[in-house]
Every structure is written in structure tokens, then in C-alpha cells.
Design an enzyme around this catalytic site. Sequence first.
Site, mmCIF file in Angstrom:
data_model
loop_
_atom_site.group_PDB
_atom_site.id
_atom_site.type_symbol
_atom_site.label_atom_id
_atom_site.label_comp_id
_atom_site.label_asym_id
_atom_site.label_seq_id
_atom_site.Cartn_x
_atom_site.Cartn_y
_atom_site.Cartn_z
ATOM 1 N N GLY A 1 10.259 8.698 -0.839
ATOM 2 C CA GLY A 1 9.095 8.230 -1.587
ATOM 3 C C GLY A 1 8.295 7.235 -0.774
ATOM 4 N N HIS A 2 8.991 6.385 -0.041
ATOM 5 C CA HIS A 2 8.332 5.442 0.867
ATOM 6 C C HIS A 2 8.605 5.890 2.292
ATOM 7 C CE1 HIS A 2 6.781 1.978 2.847
ATOM 8 N NE2 HIS A 2 6.778 1.201 1.779
ATOM 9 N N GLU B 1 -1.250 -0.998 -4.815
ATOM 10 C CA GLU B 1 -1.234 -1.564 -3.456
ATOM 11 C C GLU B 1 -1.831 -0.589 -2.442
ATOM 12 O OE1 GLU B 1 2.611 -4.413 -3.324
ATOM 13 O OE2 GLU B 1 3.072 -2.265 -3.408
ATOM 14 N N HIS C 1 -0.525 4.484 -1.986
ATOM 15 C CA HIS C 1 0.026 3.244 -1.453
ATOM 16 C C HIS C 1 -0.281 3.171 0.038
ATOM 17 C CE1 HIS C 1 3.223 0.438 -0.149
ATOM 18 N NE2 HIS C 1 3.242 -0.006 -1.398
ATOM 19 N N GLU D 1 -2.739 -5.477 1.994
ATOM 20 C CA GLU D 1 -1.402 -5.943 2.350
ATOM 21 C C GLU D 1 -1.244 -6.048 3.860
ATOM 22 O OE1 GLU D 1 3.247 -4.499 1.991
ATOM 23 O OE2 GLU D 1 1.804 -3.799 0.491
ATOM 24 N N CYS E 1 8.712 -7.974 2.745
ATOM 25 C CA CYS E 1 8.516 -7.063 3.871
ATOM 26 C C CYS E 1 7.568 -7.616 4.927
ATOM 27 C CB CYS E 1 8.006 -5.722 3.373
ATOM 28 S SG CYS E 1 6.565 -5.830 2.279
#
Length: 668
Positions: A184-185, A329, A269, A349, A419
Site C-alpha cells: 500500500g505504501h 497528504e 498520497h 510533506e 518519518c
Amino acid sequence: MSHPQELFPQTTFTGPSLLQARRETIQQVTVKTQLKKLKETGQYECFNLKWQPVYDDKSRWPAPPPVYWDSDVAKWIEGACYMLTEFYDAEVDAAVRELVQMIRGAQQEDGYIDVYFTVIEPGKRWSNLRDQHELYNAGHLMEAALAHSNYYKNDLLIEVIHKYIKLIRLVFGPGEDQRHGYPGHPEIELALLRFYSVTGNKDAYDLAQYFIEERGNPNGQDDMHYYEWEREKRGDSRWKRPDSFPHSICNWYGQAHLPILQQKTIEGHAVRALYLFTGVANLLSLDELGVQPYAAKEKYHETLRTLWDNMVNKKMYLTGGIGSMMQWEGFGIDYFLPQGSDEGGCYNETCASIGIMMFAERLLHLELNSRYADVMELCLYNAVMTAMSLGGNAFTYVNQLASSEKDKNVRAAWFDTSCCPPNVSRLFGSIGGYLWDYGGRGHDLFVNVHLYTTARLSFQVDESPVVLEQKSNWPWEGNVIFELTAPTSAKVTIRLRIPAWARGNFTLTPTSKSAVVEKGYLILPSSYTSENRAFSIEIHGFEPRYIAPHPYTNQRTLTLARGPLIYCVEDVDNSWEQDHFRNIGISNGAPVSEEELVMDEMGEKYVGLRAVGWVRNIDQWEASGSGVEPGVSVKAKAAEPKELVFIPYYLRANRGGNGYMRVGLLDV
């Protein structure tokens, strides 16, 4: 295979520069500051697999912070190893060694390693790839292992990763008895390909290729989209969704709404998108550099060009920040680029702009075009450098272009989702590898110079040792002096980036009729470098200039820039301001003066700018009765002139004040 994370030791920073100042701060302060925070929060101890009180808190479904603690620790290890290469610290060294032993001890017999699904929910491995972070964590552990091996010259972490990759390869793939899933990421894709480049582990390459090609397949598992398939297996209602999803099914959030080759706009994202496409570019560059052929290279390359253009032209802020939508985000619709949260968005970000730099660096290996290096530099000196205080102990996660009462211009010592701080450390630890790349065969060699500073590159191709040194006061001045040392038999071609903001204006000394500019790089052929071992280039365009976002953004603002730096105003220098500069404007073409200044608290030298601005008169709206009408008949009103002091955006939020800041001022 050249990656900045492997090649940075061949670059030595040989004198004072803005980049070296940040690197020294990270070496001497930041790495240990972050280590202290990891210990205070419990992250440092997570790999000992003992229960911690924070594990009882499940309020942040579906991803409470411990889900990605593995990655936070891994990124710190990676950055620490880079910094130890040239700045030894016994405390940091001891911490790295201890963490590596804990990680080795945390690996299960079958090779699995993930704290959350070993300690907190041990029966739910691979059950929620969409929302949770097993494969993302694995990717960062891979990058940590490579950095650790490069510095310590042992395989203590590499062994762990080989075993883990073998397990993942058994679980995921096209076979009937395998899961047809993907993270997913994204992150593991780029890490697997780096791991393959260094170790030759073919399972790593095959996994990365599979994850990239399978992503977005609408019929991936049992004729269902994989994320829908795993949701049904979990027994979750389709209406149960994370807060970041505005609808029940938002596969665009993780760039899984379509197969990558069908994607025409960059969505979702922002960090996930940039890590994914960096992985794709990495896959293609292995073919380009002759390491591993890939039949679909040209199709994917064209897709990456399309996505890059959409991002830069329609979804990027003037600072190199991306992601206007706080909820997910990430990216909004084309041209939706409000400056602050009180205007409807602006997230930017830190990790996303670092991702842009990683993506741009890989694209430069596919196509040497200054547009990629220009954006890489824009991000470096603005959206990325602003993310850490001058003292190296405070950070930003979100980098808006305008403050508000809701989100003031301030920094934090740490974040629950942590992160960004270690990501800054690992980037600056390997920044030497972003300055240039090199290659060639036999006596025919080349060096492509992407970024200017004061540094020396030393490398050897076959039997030819080469040293190229550059000296400059970049980003404050455009004069860069080079000196080349190479055997007389070596034919060295050097390519120098000419930034787009220079508008093609530069002076090469000594001059050359044979030097030409192609795709933004001035090509100095071997005939020139053989005769001129010492030469210089003066990049013009360091005068202050006004820039504006695209008219379709409806921003109607002006921003001051100088060289690669974007400027802003803060209330510290403009103490009369009381409302976040919302009613302050500047006029295109109005005179701008420069002055060399020092932030007394930090000893930071910089070039400040001054210009006359104007305070917008809103008396007509204020005088209208409350609740009478939404607008008024506008009459011309004289604006009040005010002198404005501008500082580089990267210096914001270092001196206290009321937290008022703005990049784009009204165009009056």
C-alpha cells in the site's frame, strides 16, 4: 550501477558551503538528537520484541504509529552509517551495533521480520497491505542493510535481508498459491532494486518487477482488485475506511486505481507516489546502464515523463513542495495550490520533496535533461532544507507557503509519525552522490555535473584515475571554478548544468567554440578538457526576480526568487505585521535591493532582499454591516506603502516571533 547512496563516499566536501554547513550540523547534532528521541519514545527498543504500553493504544486505526516504527529505526541507521563514513561518533556507532543485533534477534525462523505483526498482532501477517506497512518497513530495512554493509564491511544485516527476501518471494508472485499483492505504501520497489544492484539477488529484482507490473490490476486475485480481495478476507465492510479516504474505495490514494502504464495524472498520497515512481525509474535505469534488460522500458519511460510533467506543471508549489490536500497528504486537482490551510490546503510533506529528488536523480540516468536536475535543486534548497532548523534539533513535517492561526510558522522536536527527520539525515548523508554522476569505458570517460558547491569527486574507470574539483559560493553566487586531474590518455567529457532560471546566460572561461548546450547541459568535449584542465563557468541570473504560479491556480500572487532560492517574509523582520501577511502585496518590476546578512543567533550568512510593498485597504468590506451582503461595490482606495524584508524560505522559523510567514504576496 550508480546510486548516490553507494557513490557518495567518492565525493569530499573540501570547503565551506551551504550544503556542508547542513551536513556538519547533522553529523554533530541531529543524528544524536534523533537517537535520543528514538529512545524516549520506545522506538529504539522495539526490535527487542517486548510489549510497550503504547501498543495498547489502537485509536489510530488502521495504522497506529508502531506499525511503521521499523522504518523509523531503519532510516536512522541508514543516515547514521552515512555520517559515520566521515564523522566518527562512539555513541552513534554503539547504537547502530546494538540495533543491528536487536534486528537480527527479532527475525523469525522463516525469515519474517516486522515488530507490529510479531508482537502486537502476530496472527495477521500480510492481511492488510493497503493500510499497514509490512513491505514498506521491509524496504527501509533493506536500505539500512546496504548502508550498514557499506560502512562496517560485514553482512550482519545483509544476511537478515537475504532471508527475508526469500520469504517475501515465496508469498508474493503470479503463482496460483501466491498472493498477487503489492505494498500500500511503496518503497520496497526501489529498495529491492538497489539491493539487487549491490548483491545480485535475483529474487529482489523479480519481486520489484512483479510489484510494479501487478499494481492496479483490476482482476489481480480471484478476478478482484487485490485490495478488495484482502478486505473481504478480513471481513471488513466496504464502508469501513481510513480517515484519509474521502470515499469508501480510494485506490488512487496508493496509486493502485489503474495499472501504472495507464496512469496519466499523478494522484494520491504524495510520498507513496514518488517512492513508487522512483522504483519504476530504477527498474528502467538498470536496462539503460546495461545491468538488466527490460522489454517494457520505453512504455514505462513515457509514462514517467507524463506523470512528471503533470506534477511539475500543475501540482507543484514554487518551493518544490507537493501535496495540497491535508486529508490524504497528497495531490489535489490540477492547479489547486492554495498557500495555507486557511485557504483550503497546502501540505507539502518533507518526505515528498525528498522523494522528488530521488525520482529526479533516477530520471537523469534515463535522460540527461536539466529539467530534472533543476527541480531536484529547487527541492533541495527550499522544500527540503527548510525542514530542519539551523540548530539541527527541530523539524517540520508540513511545509506550507503561508502561516495561519491554525498552522503557524513553527517547528517541532519530533512527531508521532517520525518519518521526516531521519529522512533529512539520510539525504544529506548521501548528498555527495547527487552532485554528479560519471562513467565510461577504457579511456573515454564522462562526468555530468548536476549540482554546484565546493567538493571533489575521485573515481577510477578501468585503469584511469580521475579527480574533478569544483569551488563556488553557490547558491549565493554563480561563479564555479573547476580543476580536472586525469591521465593524459584519458578522454574526459564534462557536462555542466545550465539552470532554466539563468535563461541560457553563462560565461565559460576559457571560451570554446566546440562547447554546445544540449537539453540544458553545456557539453565540454575531451578536446576542451585536455587543453584546459582548469576552467570556470559563471552562471548568470542571480539578480532578484519576480515569479508567479500559473494563472489557473487563481492565486494572483508574486514571489521573490534569487538563483535557486525562493524567498518569504516573516514577522521577525516585519514586526508591524499582525495578520500573516494576508493583505500585503508587491508590484512586478518594482526595485529590489540585496544585502549580505547574518542570523546573529546562528552565525548563518545569507543574502536578504528588500522591496517596497503595499498594504491592501479592506475598509469597504469591514464597514459593511454584518450579515447584510456577501460583497460590496468596490471603490478605488489608496494602498499604504511598507518596506518589506525577505529571507530565503529555508531560513524560516528559526528566530521565534509570532509565527507569521508568507511566500506569495498579492500581485498589485
